[in-house]
Design a protein around this motif. Structure first.
Motif, PDB file in Angstrom:
ATOM      1  N   GLY A 181       0.797  -1.217   0.000  1.00  0.00           N
ATOM      2  CA  GLY A 181       0.000   0.000   0.000  1.00  0.00           C
ATOM      3  C   GLY A 181       0.830   1.268   0.000  1.00  0.00           C
ATOM      4  N   LEU A 182       2.055   1.185   0.541  1.00  0.00           N
ATOM      5  CA  LEU A 182       2.952   2.345   0.629  1.00  0.00           C
ATOM      6  C   LEU A 182       4.302   1.954   0.030  1.00  0.00           C
ATOM      7  N   ILE A 183       4.319   1.755  -1.277  1.00  0.00           N
ATOM      8  CA  ILE A 183       5.475   1.168  -1.948  1.00  0.00           C
ATOM      9  C   ILE A 183       6.753   1.988  -1.742  1.00  0.00           C
ATOM     10  N   ASN A 184       6.667   3.296  -1.777  1.00  0.00           N
ATOM     11  CA  ASN A 184       7.872   4.138  -1.706  1.00  0.00           C
ATOM     12  C   ASN A 184       8.117   4.741  -0.330  1.00  0.00           C
ATOM     13  N   ASP A 185       7.406   4.238   0.683  1.00  0.00           N
ATOM     14  CA  ASP A 185       7.548   4.788   2.035  1.00  0.00           C
ATOM     15  C   ASP A 185       8.450   3.874   2.869  1.00  0.00           C
ATOM     16  N   GLU A 186       9.646   4.358   3.189  1.00  0.00           N
ATOM     17  CA  GLU A 186      10.614   3.535   3.924  1.00  0.00           C
ATOM     18  C   GLU A 186      10.130   3.199   5.342  1.00  0.00           C
ATOM     19  N   ARG A 187       9.227   4.015   5.893  1.00  0.00           N
ATOM     20  CA  ARG A 187       8.783   3.777   7.271  1.00  0.00           C
ATOM     21  C   ARG A 187       8.070   2.446   7.428  1.00  0.00           C
ATOM     22  N   VAL A 188       7.382   2.016   6.391  1.00  0.00           N
ATOM     23  CA  VAL A 188       6.613   0.774   6.490  1.00  0.00           C
ATOM     24  C   VAL A 188       7.531  -0.450   6.399  1.00  0.00           C
ATOM     25  N   MET A 189       8.761  -0.247   5.932  1.00  0.00           N
ATOM     26  CA  MET A 189       9.694  -1.360   5.810  1.00  0.00           C
ATOM     27  C   MET A 189      10.134  -1.882   7.177  1.00  0.00           C
ATOM     28  N   ASN A 190       9.898  -1.107   8.222  1.00  0.00           N
ATOM     29  CA  ASN A 190      10.283  -1.541   9.575  1.00  0.00           C
ATOM     30  C   ASN A 190       9.340  -2.595  10.137  1.00  0.00           C
ATOM     31  N   PHE A 191       8.201  -2.794   9.483  1.00  0.00           N
ATOM     32  CA  PHE A 191       7.199  -3.716  10.015  1.00  0.00           C
ATOM     33  C   PHE A 191       7.322  -5.101   9.382  1.00  0.00           C
ATOM     34  N   MET A 192       7.277  -6.121  10.233  1.00  0.00           N
ATOM     35  CA  MET A 192       7.131  -7.490   9.753  1.00  0.00           C
ATOM     36  C   MET A 192       5.660  -7.690   9.415  1.00  0.00           C
ATOM     37  N   GLU A 193       5.387  -8.349   8.303  1.00  0.00           N
ATOM     38  CA  GLU A 193       4.003  -8.535   7.887  1.00  0.00           C
ATOM     39  C   GLU A 193       3.648 -10.006   7.788  1.00  0.00           C
ATOM     40  N   GLU A 194       2.372 -10.293   8.014  1.00  0.00           N
ATOM     41  CA  GLU A 194       1.862 -11.657   7.985  1.00  0.00           C
ATOM     42  C   GLU A 194       2.244 -12.353   6.676  1.00  0.00           C
ATOM     43  N   LYS A 195       2.730 -13.593   6.819  1.00  0.00           N
ATOM     44  CA  LYS A 195       3.089 -14.374   5.653  1.00  0.00           C
ATOM     45  C   LYS A 195       2.452 -15.751   5.784  1.00  0.00           C
ATOM     46  N   ILE A 196       1.543 -16.078   4.907  1.00  0.00           N
ATOM     47  CA  ILE A 196       0.823 -17.345   4.980  1.00  0.00           C
ATOM     48  C   ILE A 196       1.630 -18.414   4.266  1.00  0.00           C
ATOM     49  N   GLN A 197       2.260 -19.285   5.074  1.00  0.00           N
ATOM     50  CA  GLN A 197       2.997 -20.420   4.545  1.00  0.00           C
ATOM     51  C   GLN A 197       2.660 -21.640   5.396  1.00  0.00           C
ATOM     52  N   ASP A 198       3.383 -22.745   5.167  1.00  0.00           N
ATOM     53  CA  ASP A 198       3.159 -23.934   5.996  1.00  0.00           C
ATOM     54  C   ASP A 198       3.494 -23.621   7.450  1.00  0.00           C
ATOM     55  N   ASN A 199       4.491 -22.782   7.672  1.00  0.00           N
ATOM     56  CA  ASN A 199       4.818 -22.315   9.014  1.00  0.00           C
ATOM     57  C   ASN A 199       4.478 -20.832   9.095  1.00  0.00           C
ATOM     58  N   ILE A 200       3.554 -20.479   9.973  1.00  0.00           N
ATOM     59  CA  ILE A 200       3.106 -19.091  10.081  1.00  0.00           C
ATOM     60  C   ILE A 200       3.575 -18.573  11.429  1.00  0.00           C
ATOM     61  N   THR A 201       4.554 -17.698  11.408  1.00  0.00           N
ATOM     62  CA  THR A 201       5.190 -17.300  12.659  1.00  0.00           C
ATOM     63  C   THR A 201       5.249 -15.791  12.876  1.00  0.00           C
ATOM     64  N   ILE A 202       4.767 -14.999  11.920  1.00  0.00           N
ATOM     65  CA  ILE A 202       4.967 -13.551  11.980  1.00  0.00           C
ATOM     66  C   ILE A 202       3.677 -12.828  12.360  1.00  0.00           C
ATOM     67  N   PRO A 203       3.558 -12.361  13.594  1.00  0.00           N
ATOM     68  CA  PRO A 203       2.399 -11.537  13.963  1.00  0.00           C
ATOM     69  C   PRO A 203       2.621 -10.092  13.516  1.00  0.00           C
ATOM     70  N   GLU A 204       1.539  -9.385  13.250  1.00  0.00           N
ATOM     71  CA  GLU A 204       1.650  -8.001  12.795  1.00  0.00           C
ATOM     72  C   GLU A 204       1.615  -7.027  13.966  1.00  0.00           C
ATOM     73  N   ASP A 205       2.323  -5.910  13.804  1.00  0.00           N
ATOM     74  CA  ASP A 205       2.327  -4.845  14.805  1.00  0.00           C
ATOM     75  C   ASP A 205       1.222  -3.857  14.450  1.00  0.00           C
ATOM     76  N   PHE A 206      -0.013  -4.197  14.823  1.00  0.00           N
ATOM     77  CA  PHE A 206      -1.142  -3.339  14.473  1.00  0.00           C
ATOM     78  C   PHE A 206      -1.066  -1.993  15.177  1.00  0.00           C
ATOM     79  N   PHE A 207      -0.627  -1.975  16.433  1.00  0.00           N
ATOM     80  CA  PHE A 207      -0.517  -0.715  17.171  1.00  0.00           C
ATOM     81  C   PHE A 207       0.480   0.210  16.475  1.00  0.00           C
TER      82      PHE A 207
END
Length: 369
Positions: free
Chosen positions: A231-257
């Motif tokens: 959603g924010l392709i050119n915004d470096e600030r969003v790169m600091n967030f780990m985002e949900e990744k749906i795979q066989d192993n799902i281990t990444i929770p999102e920082d909604f706050f």
């Protein structure tokens, strides 16, 4: 529940109380004792009461491993959930516990989300936290594994590869309910704060676009804040967030706050004139509130804020957040009830719906028109 006890012997030696010991004291056969304790097969009522009383007096407690082998029941359910720090999931879990306790079941929580490990855990059934997770499980580790499954659901349009009962909070309907609530209070320019881009198929986004299309028209993107790498392709600030990744192993929770805090910064940068904002969940709403407050906005004087979930944690902020209440405890309880019905061979509805409502707080003002 029978208590564990020891059988006292004459020379100070001891051993565990067995069904044979109870049978000898009651003057009946071991098979009669077994039927009475398991509540299976016929035993005269008077005789059954006597056996249960003797078992209680002797402190009999069956070996749980032996019992599970005999009955093919572990009396354990697995709640397979990756985001244990999310207050919503904790409330869902508490609802499961309330029902499980009444039926002498335990609920085990697994947070790692390595689907392959399910086969090595001794449980009678599995509860999954969303239709996305269920879809991944059914297509992978659960494809040829006949463990009974029930899924929580939130209105996303996913077709499972095999039938699974769902307990649904319809967030398409719920989102429209909240937007109508804001509309009825005079708000016409309503922003949407989401962790996904505008083109995503999440039920909340779809409902927002449909409800607001005639009011916002081509300006929809100005009022939609998709705090994600897409959603924010050119915004470096969003790169600091780990985002949900749906795979066989799902281990990444999102920082909604944290994403809510960033949304507040971008809200100011765009000079957005929205009078109200609907947020993806309460965590994101609280982050958005905190961010706007730091930037000098008044809530609800400048911007009204509504979350989605209705978690109890929102009461601890200095302003009580208005929220779409999803009744997470009820959803957890219904998931457990449906799964227990499946285990008992009862007929179940494949869709159980949870009632939703707007729980008013202090974060929405009415605009007089």
């Amino acid at each position: 529940m029978w208590k564990r006890a020891e059988k006292q012997c004459g020379r100070g030696e001891c051993s565990m109380v067995t069904r044979k010991d109870i049978a000898q004291r009651a003057g009946v056969s071991v098979s009669v004792v077994s039927r009475a304790l398991n509540n299976s097969g016929y035993v005269e009522e008077e005789k059954k009461r006597k056996i249960l009383m003797i078992a209680e007096q002797m402190g009999y407690h069956p070996n749980p491993v032996a019992m599970s082998l005999m009955t093919q029941r572990t009396k354990q359910i697995l709640f397979y959930c990756r985001e244990l720090e999310n207050a919503f999931n904790i409330e869902v879990y508490e609802g499961m516990l309330e029902v499980a306790k009444k039926h002498d079941y335990m609920v085990v929580v697994h947070g790692k989300l390595d689907f392959k490990s399910v086969r090595s855990i001794m449980v009678d059934g599995l509860i999954l936290p969303s239709e996305k997770i269920t879809d991944v499980y059914l297509k992978g580790a659960g494809k040829n594994y006949n463990l009974p499954v029930v899924s929580a659901s939130y209105g996303d349009s996913i077709s499972f590869v095999k039938s699974v009962p769902i307990v649904e909070c319809d967030l398409w309907e719920g989102t429209r309910m909240v937007l109508q609530y804001l509309w009825d209070r005079g708000h016409r320019k309503i922003a949407m704060i989401m962790p996904y881009e505008l083109e995503n198929a999440n039920a909340r986004t779809c409902a927002y676009k449909e409800f607001m299309q005639y009011e916002l028209r081509e300006k929809m993107r100005e009022y939609y804040f998709g705090i994600s790498k897409r959603g924010l392709i050119n915004d470096e600030r969003v790169m600091n967030f780990m985002e949900e990744k749906i795979q066989d192993n799902i281990t990444i929770p999102e920082d909604f706050f944290g994403k809510g805090m960033l949304a507040a910064e971008i809200f100011r940068e765009r000079k957005c004139d929205a009078t109200a904002a609907l947020c993806f969940n309460d965590d994101m709403a609280l982050g958005f509130y905190r961010g706007l407050k730091k930037l000098g906005y008044g809530i609800p004087e400048d911007v009204s804020i509504v979350g989605i979930d209705g978690i109890y944690a929102r009461k601890y902020a200095d302003l009580f957040l208005t929220s779409l209440k999803l009744n997470p405890r009820m959803q957890g309880a219904r998931c457990m009830e449906v799964l227990l019905d499946v285990l008992q061979g009862k007929k179940v509805k494949y869709v159980t719906r949870i009632p939703l409502c707007v729980e008013e707080g202090e974060s929405v003002r009415t605009i007089e028109r």
